[in-house]
Design a protein around this motif. Structure first.
Motif, PDB file in Angstrom:
ATOM      1  N   LYS A  67       0.825  -1.216   0.000  1.00  8.27           N
ATOM      2  CA  LYS A  67       0.000   0.000   0.000  1.00  8.27           C
ATOM      3  C   LYS A  67       0.860   1.268   0.000  1.00  8.27           C
ATOM      4  N   GLU A 163      -5.789   2.618   1.921  1.00 11.45           N
ATOM      5  CA  GLU A 163      -6.516   2.063   3.050  1.00 11.45           C
ATOM      6  C   GLU A 163      -6.630   0.549   2.949  1.00 11.45           C
ATOM      7  N   ALA A 164      -6.618  -0.102   4.106  1.00 10.25           N
ATOM      8  CA  ALA A 164      -6.682  -1.564   4.140  1.00 10.25           C
ATOM      9  C   ALA A 164      -8.015  -2.043   3.575  1.00 10.25           C
ATOM     10  N   ASN A 165      -7.955  -3.068   2.722  1.00 13.63           N
ATOM     11  CA  ASN A 165      -9.167  -3.696   2.173  1.00 13.63           C
ATOM     12  C   ASN A 165     -10.131  -2.718   1.531  1.00 13.63           C
ATOM     13  N   SER A 166      -9.568  -1.631   1.005  1.00 13.95           N
ATOM     14  CA  SER A 166     -10.431  -0.623   0.409  1.00 13.95           C
ATOM     15  C   SER A 166     -10.883  -1.061  -0.979  1.00 13.95           C
ATOM     16  N   GLU A 167     -12.053  -0.594  -1.379  1.00 12.91           N
ATOM     17  CA  GLU A 167     -12.480  -0.730  -2.770  1.00 12.91           C
ATOM     18  C   GLU A 167     -12.076   0.543  -3.494  1.00 12.91           C
TER      19      GLU A 167
END
Lengths: 305, 305
Positions: A67, A163-167
């Motif tokens: 990221k 951002e973590a696990n963001s779409e």
């Protein structure tokens, strides 16, 4: 050879590079060694300072993950990224100027047609903008079916991919139509700070520099037969246009975001009223005419996001 | 300021550094920016090459852990470490010359007296050596009670600290006596390769360079009132003296390891017969006489091992 001193060592190291088979690598490493040594000599680098430098570079590397690319950030804030852009994008007169890619491009964004809504998965609201314009050649002819890779930060100045696990949000591959026209709905970008929770942030603080970037929308515009351009559209009136932390502003890339108060126009475009409008044309150089064509015609940050 | 090109960008970045409060940091960062930009301009660095460089530096940082310092290794193989040594250790005439510290110094080694056995915890055998000599001032006067930090690789070319959960071996803080005399038992060092399983190894292969270092024993010699010296003793006749991967050899640091076949002498020294003998005196500059005193009088690699 042995027994080197500060005056003979550089030549000895350069001579050790002469067996490098790849001529270009030899050229690059030779220049790198000369400049590294000259830098150390010029400032009379002490061992403690050199060790601080080692620790800093190690921390920069260790801050990187899927990221976050802290070395790109370092290159950006030292103006090296912009120097590489300047060296490699001497576009034809009249062509849209290039600027830094930055670390937040991502492959796999959704494809959109004319008038599409990039706000559709947005987790934060902003000022509604209708962005439209044309993709043209440098002599003003419409280029059919271009692709515009668009991305920008959310209202909090953070990109989806940070951002973590963001779409994906406020991001898409917008296709222009056969007449070269494109349009999409998004939010007006806001100025934001580059990440300062890592070693590059420490360096910026030590240099008493702010981390702010003026508001901008990223675009990569590609069309067969034309040179791809990696660029930004900045926002006229932004307070950081004169002090961008990564030196990426060009006067020709500052766009005028205009307020529109017209229920009829809003209704026609499917926008709320009032809304903001940006009209922006991209001008592409013909392929093969650029002095340096150094990048494959796909954005290169495969390893970044 | 905005709208930079390759000719104006460097000055713009340098000007942005002028608010740096620490004058020395400003000086170092100014020179770093100038040399980075000049390097990019000189080789006309392309975006793909720059991105390869970013990936390389990231990998170097990520290869580092508490056993491994890949950035020191990079600095070593590019001769930068040796340049920093050359700049900072202009010792008095007659003093033992300095060379690279390397990444394998470790704090906390056991203290030993005259004649001690550094082989006592060795996990691998080698040729038995009796190392002895004196610690002297540059005018030949004995320096009482000096400390000699000694370390070297095992017979397989690997240092104790490179291995997981390893105990110290062939490593110790040897105290010289009141007459300046020291002695200890160890194994004769062998040539070995620097670690090549990381990005620096890839770079060495791409440059068609071997990773070998000529055999050597490390020593840091310290005594109150004298300038500490960080040095090596190399082995006469080693095949890599002329092509040390880190450019650290100096003619004055090559020692003669002599075979001894004398049951009497062996018995007297507590050595097996035959054995090898190295007689080596260290000569220290008086404190404060060195042109540049850049290092605190303790080995600086606290963060490394």
């Amino acid at each position: 050879m042995r027994q080197f001193n500060e005056d003979t060592l550089t030549a000895a190291v350069v001579s050790r590079l002469k067996e490098t088979k790849d001529k270009r690598l030899r050229e690059i490493m030779t220049a790198a060694v000369k400049h590294l040594h000259a830098f150390a000599r010029e400032v009379h680098l002490t061992e403690e300072e050199w060790f601080e430098g080692i620790k800093f570079l190690t921390a920069v590397g260790q801050k990187c993950d899927d990221k976050r690319q802290e070395f790109i950030l370092l290159s950006d804030v030292l103006g090296l990224s912009m120097m590489v852009v300047a060296l490699n994008h001497k576009t034809s007169p009249g062509a849209t100027e290039a600027t830094v890619l930055g670390p937040f491009f991502a492959h796999g964004a959704k494809e959109y047609g004319y008038g599409a809504d990039l706000r559709e998965r947005a987790t934060m609201k902003g000022e509604d903008v209708w962005v439209s314009g044309r993709v043209l050649s440098v002599d003003g002819k419409p280029i059919p079916n271009a692709t515009l890779d668009i991305w920008q930060a959310k209202a909090d100045g953070v990109y989806d991919v940070q951002e973590a696990n963001s779409e994906f949000e406020l991001r898409g591959r917008v296709k222009a139509n056969a007449k070269g026209e494109y349009a999409f709905k998004t939010y007006k970008p806001k100025f934001y700070g580059v990440p300062t929770d890592g070693p590059v942030g420490d360096l910026l603080r030590a240099m008493n520099r702010h981390p702010m970037r003026p508001a901008h929308m990223h675009a990569i515009v590609s069309a067969p037969g034309y040179q791809q351009v990696i660029t930004h559209v900045f926002v006229e009136g932004d307070p950081y246009l004169d002090s961008d932390a990564v030196f990426a502003v060009k006067d020709s890339l500052i766009g005028k975001y205009t307020k529109v108060n017209s229920p009829e126009e809003a209704k026609k475009l499917g926008m709320p009223n009032p809304f903001v409008k940006l009209s922006w044309d991209f001008h592409l150089s013909p392929a093969g005419k650029a002095k340096a064509k150094s990048r494959k015609a796909i954005a290169p940050s495969d390893a970044v996001a």
